[in-house]
Structures are given as C-alpha cells and as structure tokens.
Motif scaffolding. Structure first.
Motif, short mmCIF file in Angstrom:
data_model
loop_
_atom_site.label_atom_id
_atom_site.label_comp_id
_atom_site.label_asym_id
_atom_site.label_seq_id
_atom_site.Cartn_x
_atom_site.Cartn_y
_atom_site.Cartn_z
N ILE A 157 0.58 -1.34 -0.22
CA ILE A 157 -0.13 -0.42 0.17
C ILE A 157 0.79 1.49 -0.25
O ILE A 157 1.76 1.30 0.42
CB ILE A 157 -0.53 -0.23 0.92
N ASP A 158 0.26 2.19 -0.71
CA ASP A 158 1.36 3.26 -0.73
C ASP A 158 -0.08 4.44 -1.16
O ASP A 158 -0.26 4.71 -1.65
CB ASP A 158 2.12 3.48 -2.36
N CYS A 159 0.02 5.67 0.26
CA CYS A 159 -1.05 6.18 -0.36
C CYS A 159 -0.11 7.65 0.40
O CYS A 159 1.00 7.85 1.54
CB CYS A 159 -2.05 6.83 0.55
N SER A 160 -0.38 8.71 -0.62
CA SER A 160 -0.04 10.35 -0.82
C SER A 160 -0.88 11.16 -0.49
O SER A 160 -1.60 11.39 -1.53
CB SER A 160 1.26 10.53 -2.01
N ASP A 161 -1.14 11.68 0.38
CA ASP A 161 -1.88 13.21 0.74
C ASP A 161 -3.17 12.74 -0.06
O ASP A 161 -4.00 12.98 -0.75
CB ASP A 161 -1.86 13.75 0.03
N LEU A 162 -3.59 11.78 0.57
CA LEU A 162 -5.53 10.92 -0.40
C LEU A 162 -6.27 11.96 0.59
O LEU A 162 -5.85 11.92 1.62
CB LEU A 162 -5.40 9.60 0.06
N VAL A 163 -6.90 12.24 -0.52
CA VAL A 163 -8.84 12.67 -0.18
C VAL A 163 -9.78 11.24 -0.98
O VAL A 163 -9.37 11.52 -1.81
CB VAL A 163 -8.67 14.01 -0.74
N ILE A 164 -10.66 11.19 -0.16
CA ILE A 164 -11.54 10.75 -0.18
C ILE A 164 -12.95 11.20 0.56
O ILE A 164 -13.36 11.89 1.14
CB ILE A 164 -11.75 9.15 0.60
N ASP A 165 -14.22 11.25 -0.99
CA ASP A 165 -14.97 12.37 -0.02
C ASP A 165 -15.99 11.05 -0.04
O ASP A 165 -15.95 9.74 -0.13
CB ASP A 165 -16.06 12.58 -1.09
N ARG A 166 -17.00 11.11 1.10
CA ARG A 166 -18.79 10.60 0.93
C ARG A 166 -19.87 11.38 0.19
O ARG A 166 -20.55 12.56 0.62
CB ARG A 166 -19.11 10.38 2.34
N ILE A 167 -20.55 10.22 -0.52
CA ILE A 167 -21.70 11.01 -1.74
C ILE A 167 -22.86 10.73 -1.10
O ILE A 167 -23.22 9.99 -0.85
CB ILE A 167 -21.31 10.39 -2.88
N GLY A 168 -23.43 11.55 -0.92
CA GLY A 168 -24.49 11.27 -0.06
C GLY A 168 -25.79 12.03 -0.92
O GLY A 168 -25.73 11.81 -2.68
N HIS A 169 -26.74 11.84 0.29
CA HIS A 169 -28.36 12.72 -1.00
C HIS A 169 -28.15 14.66 -1.12
O HIS A 169 -28.26 15.20 -1.83
CB HIS A 169 -29.80 12.60 0.13
N GLY A 170 -27.27 15.12 -0.14
CA GLY A 170 -26.85 16.38 0.14
C GLY A 170 -25.43 16.92 -0.17
O GLY A 170 -24.67 15.96 -1.94
N ALA A 171 -24.57 17.50 0.01
CA ALA A 171 -23.05 18.40 -0.73
C ALA A 171 -22.06 16.68 -0.02
O ALA A 171 -22.54 16.26 0.71
CB ALA A 171 -22.82 19.18 -0.60
N GLY A 209 -16.93 8.09 13.48
CA GLY A 209 -16.67 9.78 12.96
C GLY A 209 -15.61 9.86 11.83
O GLY A 209 -15.38 10.89 10.99
N SER A 210 -14.04 9.59 12.04
CA SER A 210 -12.94 9.59 11.77
C SER A 210 -12.53 9.43 10.59
O SER A 210 -11.76 9.76 10.00
CB SER A 210 -12.33 9.45 12.89
N GLY A 211 -13.44 8.02 9.76
CA GLY A 211 -12.87 8.15 8.88
C GLY A 211 -12.46 6.49 8.28
O GLY A 211 -11.63 6.46 7.15
N LYS A 212 -11.92 5.98 9.68
CA LYS A 212 -10.87 5.29 9.29
C LYS A 212 -12.01 4.33 8.52
O LYS A 212 -11.41 3.05 7.19
CB LYS A 212 -11.90 4.26 10.68
N SER A 213 -13.35 3.38 8.85
CA SER A 213 -13.79 2.61 7.95
C SER A 213 -14.24 2.96 6.29
O SER A 213 -14.06 2.33 5.40
CB SER A 213 -15.29 1.87 8.41
N THR A 214 -14.19 4.53 5.72
CA THR A 214 -14.29 4.98 4.72
C THR A 214 -12.32 4.82 4.13
O THR A 214 -12.16 3.83 2.99
CB THR A 214 -14.37 6.63 4.52
N LEU A 215 -11.49 5.05 5.22
CA LEU A 215 -9.65 4.48 4.40
C LEU A 215 -9.92 2.74 3.79
O LEU A 215 -9.84 2.70 2.87
CB LEU A 215 -9.33 5.01 5.22
N VAL A 216 -10.74 2.47 4.35
CA VAL A 216 -9.52 0.87 4.34
C VAL A 216 -11.20 0.44 2.78
O VAL A 216 -10.17 -0.23 2.82
CB VAL A 216 -9.69 -0.14 5.78
N ALA A 217 -12.26 0.46 2.99
CA ALA A 217 -12.85 0.65 2.25
C ALA A 217 -12.46 0.70 0.49
O ALA A 217 -12.55 -0.20 -0.60
CB ALA A 217 -14.67 0.61 2.04
N ALA A 218 -12.43 2.42 0.75
CA ALA A 218 -11.77 2.94 -0.45
C ALA A 218 -10.31 1.88 -0.87
O ALA A 218 -9.86 1.84 -1.96
CB ALA A 218 -11.51 4.28 -0.45
N LEU A 219 -9.03 1.78 0.16
CA LEU A 219 -8.44 0.70 -0.43
C LEU A 219 -8.66 -0.69 -1.07
O LEU A 219 -7.73 -1.06 -2.00
CB LEU A 219 -6.77 0.93 0.83
#
Length: 256
Positions: free
Chosen positions: A11-25, A50-60
């Motif tokens: 795994i190599d991550c550099s300045d990684l940015v991930i958004d959650r897309i919902g019904h709003g912005a 809510g810190s983003g842990k699950s989002t991070l690993v799901a994306a990777l």
C-alpha cells in the motif's frame, strides 16, 4: 497517459483525499492521509467514530460502494491505482483480502460456508479442481478452529463469532498480498482471538502486509503494530505502542 510505476509496497498513499457521497453535498471523510506498508508489515488505524477509518480501508480495498470516491492524492494497492483502477479493479480485489465492518453479519445468507469461502476462487476461475478447492476450504476452516462440518452449514446456523471467522477465511482464500480488515476481532471470544492473531502473523512471515482498523489497545500492543490515529479524516498521531507522535494541538484537543 503512461501508468504509474508499480510500487514495491503493498500500500502506498500520498495526500489521499476521499469523499462520502450522499443525498446532499459530498462530505470530506479523509483529508490528506499519507502512509505506506511494505510486504510483511502491519499498520493499525484507530480513532473515534466518524474519524474516517472505515471509509479509508473500504476505498483502498476496492469495495463496491458508490458512496465512496477518491477525489485527491494517490493510492496504490498491490500495484493497482486505487483511485482509477479501471479494468484492474478485479485484480485489486484478488490481491487484497478484505474483511469489511460487520463482515460476519453480511455473509450471503443463501450460500453454505463452503460456497462463501470458495466464491472468490470460483469468480476468478470456474474450471477449478473441485477436490483441491474443498481441501483448501477445509484447511482454512481448520486454521480458524471451525469444525469441518461447518462447510455445509448456512450463516444463520452459526454464532456471530463463527461467522466472523468464516469472513476471515474467505479473505485469506486467494492468498492475498495484503489483508485489509475493519474490526477483524468483532464478536470473537477472548480464547479465539489468538487464532486470528496467529493466522495473520504466519502470513506476514510469508510477505503479506496488513492494514487493520481497531481501537483495541491490547491487540495493537500484542501485534507491536505501527498505529495511524485519525480524527475528522486527518492523521493526528502516528507511532508504535504508546510512543505516538501527535500533531500540534491534537493531543490536547483529544483531552478537552
């Protein structure tokens, strides 16, 4: 455009940015995260809800979740560009064993345990030797300390802890280069946890890397793992054991 050279790291991550897309912005879930994991190495990701842990690993892990989108930075997982995998998406899911949050509860209810564990292999090659595949499943069940008779049972017939171990066995069936797991110890009794610990440790000795989401301090200490502490999508601390190097003001904020 030429493809980025394949990294030697799993795994190599550099300045990684991930958004959650919902019904709003869109909501910024991960903002500027950088780290790498070499073959055989392990990193734990910790932090509050809510810190983003699950989002991070799901994306990777290349999870099929349309609400998650990598929008900035770069991420390579087992040589695949996780931001734009394209046709290599399936290769990413083959090389990365993934145990999502609530994996045991999310097992396909109409498949037997044998079919659940074997599915990643059958999805790749329908002409697989069925006898060899049955032996492979039986070996994994034994490693997870599950009775061989479990293979013919359905998830609803198993305890929560047994279902979790089935999910872990499924993640191991393709001999992944990296294990990406979200709360891998969920629903496991204390006497079973060393079984999972041992399975991960053996594979690390063979070169498998691991990225584990956990807030279990004892587990992190037992693994002697490097820890990435997240809060609000940002890395606020990093280190091994109690020797965490906190970002300026982060430690004070966590105690306020």
């Amino acid at each position: 455009m030429s493809r980025r050279p394949e990294s030697a790291n799993v795994i190599d991550c550099s300045d990684l940015v991930i958004d959650r897309i919902g019904h709003g912005a869109p909501t910024r879930a991960i903002d500027g995260v950088t780290f790498s994991i070499a073959p055989g190495d392990l990193m734990c990701v910790a932090g509050p809800t809510g810190s983003g842990k699950s989002t991070l690993v799901a994306a990777l892990a290349g999870a099929s979740d349309s609400s998650i989108r990598i929008v900035g930075g770069a991420a390579q997982v087992c040589g695949v560009d996780a931001r734009r995998p394209g046709r290599r998406q399936r290769l990413l899911t083959y090389r990365a064993g993934y145990v999502p949050q609530g994996a045991g509860a999310g097992l396909p209810p109409r498949l037997t345990v044998n079919e659940i564990i074997a599915e990643p292999i059958l999805a790749r090659d329908r002409r697989v030797n069925t006898k060899a595949l049955s032996i492979r499943v039986a070996t994994l069940l034994d490693e997870m300390h599950l009775p061989l008779g479990t293979a013919s049972r359905f998830p609803y017939e198993l305890s929560a802890g047994m279902r979790q171990r089935v999910a872990i066995a499924r993640a191991f069936v393709l001999d992944p280069r990296v294990l990406i797991a979200d709360e891998v110890l969920a629903n496991l009794d204390l006497e079973v946890r060393p079984v999972v610990f041992g399975a991960i440790t053996r594979r690390r000795g063979q070169g498998m890397g691991a990225l584990l989401v956990t807030n279990d301090a004892d587990f992190i200490r037992e693994l002697n793992a490097e820890t990435l502490m997240l809060r609000g999508g940002h890395v606020v601390a990093r280190g091994v054991g109690k020797d965490l190097l906190w970002a300026p003001n982060a430690e004070a904020d966590s105690q306020s």
